[in-house]
Design a protein around this motif. Sequence first.
Motif, PDB file in Angstrom:
ATOM      1  N   TYR A  92     -48.935   1.490   4.378  1.00 54.77           N
ATOM      2  CA  TYR A  92     -48.744   2.249   5.588  1.00 54.77           C
ATOM      3  C   TYR A  92     -48.522   1.245   6.697  1.00 54.77           C
TER       4      TYR A  92
ATOM      5  N   ASP B 239     -56.343   2.219  20.015  1.00 58.45           N
ATOM      6  CA  ASP B 239     -55.009   1.817  19.563  1.00 58.45           C
ATOM      7  C   ASP B 239     -54.833   2.096  18.070  1.00 58.45           C
ATOM      8  N   ILE B 240     -55.879   1.773  17.284  1.00 60.92           N
ATOM      9  CA  ILE B 240     -55.791   1.989  15.841  1.00 60.92           C
ATOM     10  C   ILE B 240     -55.753   3.486  15.518  1.00 60.92           C
TER      11      ILE B 240
ATOM     12  N   ARG C 182     -54.716   5.748  17.471  1.00 61.38           N
ATOM     13  CA  ARG C 182     -53.588   6.335  18.193  1.00 61.38           C
ATOM     14  C   ARG C 182     -53.953   7.633  18.911  1.00 61.38           C
TER      15      ARG C 182
ATOM     16  N   TRP D  25     -57.002   9.300   3.062  1.00 65.67           N
ATOM     17  CA  TRP D  25     -57.608   8.491   4.128  1.00 65.67           C
ATOM     18  C   TRP D  25     -57.467   9.162   5.473  1.00 65.67           C
TER      19      TRP D  25
ATOM     20  N   LYS E 102     -51.071  -3.205  12.919  1.00 63.42           N
ATOM     21  CA  LYS E 102     -52.120  -3.204  13.945  1.00 63.42           C
ATOM     22  C   LYS E 102     -53.285  -4.099  13.521  1.00 63.42           C
ATOM     23  N   ILE E 103     -53.677  -3.984  12.257  1.00 64.09           N
ATOM     24  CA  ILE E 103     -54.755  -4.849  11.762  1.00 64.09           C
ATOM     25  C   ILE E 103     -54.322  -6.304  11.843  1.00 64.09           C
TER      26      ILE E 103
ATOM     27  N   ALA F 122     -47.369   0.800   9.758  1.00 66.59           N
ATOM     28  CA  ALA F 122     -47.736   0.813  11.177  1.00 66.59           C
ATOM     29  C   ALA F 122     -49.177   0.370  11.379  1.00 66.59           C
ATOM     30  N   SER F 123     -50.109   0.929  10.571  1.00 71.66           N
ATOM     31  CA  SER F 123     -51.500   0.537  10.783  1.00 71.66           C
ATOM     32  C   SER F 123     -51.764  -0.857  10.243  1.00 71.66           C
TER      33      SER F 123
END
Lengths: 235, 268
Positions: free
Chosen positions: B5, A99-100, A102, A69, B11-12, B7-8
Motif C-alpha cells: 500500500y 498525517d498517517i 489522513r 487492516w 509516509k512511514i 501511500a502509507s
Amino acid sequence: MIIIDNLQKSFGRNEVLKGINLNIRDGVITAILGPNGSGKTTLIKSILGMVIPGDGSIEMNGKGIHNNWKYRNQIGYLPQIARFPENLKVKELIRMIKDIRRTEGKEDPLAEMFDLKQAMDKPLRHLSGGTRQKVNILLAFMFESPNYILDEPTAGLDPLSLIRFKELLIAEKKNGKAILLTTHIVSLVEELADDVIFLLEGNIFFSGSVEELKSKYGGLKLEHSIANILSGQHV
Amino acid sequence: MRTFYPASMFKILKYSLFDLTRSRWTYGYFLFYLIFTFGLLYFSNDVSKAIISMMNIILILNPLIATLFGALYFYGSKEFAELLLALPLKRSSIFMGKYLGLSLSLSLSYLLGTGIPFLFYEIQATGQAWNFLLLTVAGLFLTFIFTGLSFLVSIRFENTIKGFGISIFIWLFFAIIYDGIFLLTLLIFEQYPLDKYALIMTLFNPIDLSRVLIMLKLDISALMGYTGAVFNKFLGTGLGMIVAFGSLVIWIVVPVFVFIRFAKKKDF
C-alpha cells in the motif's frame, strides 16, 4: 460493536486465551477485570491485530478483522505502556499521526481539557509519567471512532485529570460508542462500567453487570466480590 | 507484491528518514567517509589507485555499518513500530517503510561522503568516472543487502544481545570466514577442476560478488583474483557483470521478502 468468537491464543506452551466469547456493545462501557497475567492485554492486542489469534474470529462492526487492516480506522486505542518515539515533540507526534491516518483530529479541545497546551512543544522524553498518560488519552480520543479500547487508562493521572477523563468517557458512551477498558481500580469499574468481564487464566469466569457480579459473589462492595473470586471462595 | 500500500509506506519512510536525520550516527558515518575520501584523494595522486583503496574499505565497512545500524535502529525504534501497529496501516507498509528509511539514510550518508570529494577532485575529467560509479553502485547494493539481513535477524530474535550477536556474525562470516573456507577447499581439492565450484561459491557471498563486479570493470587481472578470473573466463565481462548484478538484486529481494513474511506473522 465487537464480536469475539472462540478466541484462542498460545505463546509457545503457554495458553493465554482459552476460547473467549464476547460481545462488546455500542453505547456501553465494558470493563475487563482479572489478575495479572489473566490475558487482558493479549485479548486487547488480538482485537487490534497486534497479536495474531491461534483460533477463533473477531468481528468489528460486521466485518472480520483477519487479513484486514482498514478496520483499525474504527478504533481509538490507548496502550498500557505509552511508548512513543522519544525524540519527537508532542505536537510533532500529533501531526504525524494525523498525517498517517489522513484525518483531521480534535486535539485542541482535548489539549485544553487535559491542560496539555504547555507540553506541546516539549520532546516526549522530557514528559512526566502523568503527562505522558494524558498525551496517550489525547491520541486515543482525538479521532472520531465508533470503538475505544483503553488499557489501564487512568495510570498516573492526577485527580482533576481523572475527573475530566471520566466525563469524557461518559460523553462518548452517550454518543453511542463501544468502550472497552481494562483496569485494576475497582472504584472506576463500579462508577463507570455497565458490563463486566472477569478473566481468569484465559477463560471468561464471569460476564454480566456490576450488580450481578456483586450479588453472585457476595460482598456489599465490588472489591469484596472480586477478593472472594480471587481467594477461591466461589467454589 | 500486491500486498503493498504505497501511500502509507511512503509516509512511514518519510518519518523514518525524519527520525534518522536527528541521529548522530547518520552524521558520523557521513563525516567519516567525507574525511577518509578527501584524505585518500589528497595523498594518492592516482585516482584509479584511490578507487582500489576505496573499494577495499567499502567492501568491509558498508556491510558492517548496515549490519550494526540495522540492529540498532530496529531494536531502538520498537516503540515507534508498536505505535504504528495500532493505526490503520498494513504491516508490510510499516516494515517496508522502516527498511527503506534506514537503507536510504545510510545510502545518502555514503553517497555524499564519497561523492563530494570525488567531484571536488573532478572525477569526470579523469576517465575514471564509470569505475567510480560502479564502485558506488556496489556500495549501495551492500548497504541494502546487509540492512535487510540484520532486519531479518532482528525481527526473528526478541533478545537484543542475541540479535546483535547473530547480525555481527553474519557480517563476519561473509567478510572473512567465507573466504577462508573457500580458499581452504580450493587448496585441498586443487587437483580437481574447480572453476564452476568457484563461480557458484561466489554467487553465495554478496561481498565477493561486489568485488567481482568492480574487478570485471577495472580489468586489472593482477587484482582480479581467482574468482574474478573465473567469472571473466566463463562469462566474459558483459555477461559476468549481468550475472553479478542479478545475483546482488536477489540478495536484496530474498532477505527482505522473508523479513516481511516474519513481520506479518509476529505477535507484538
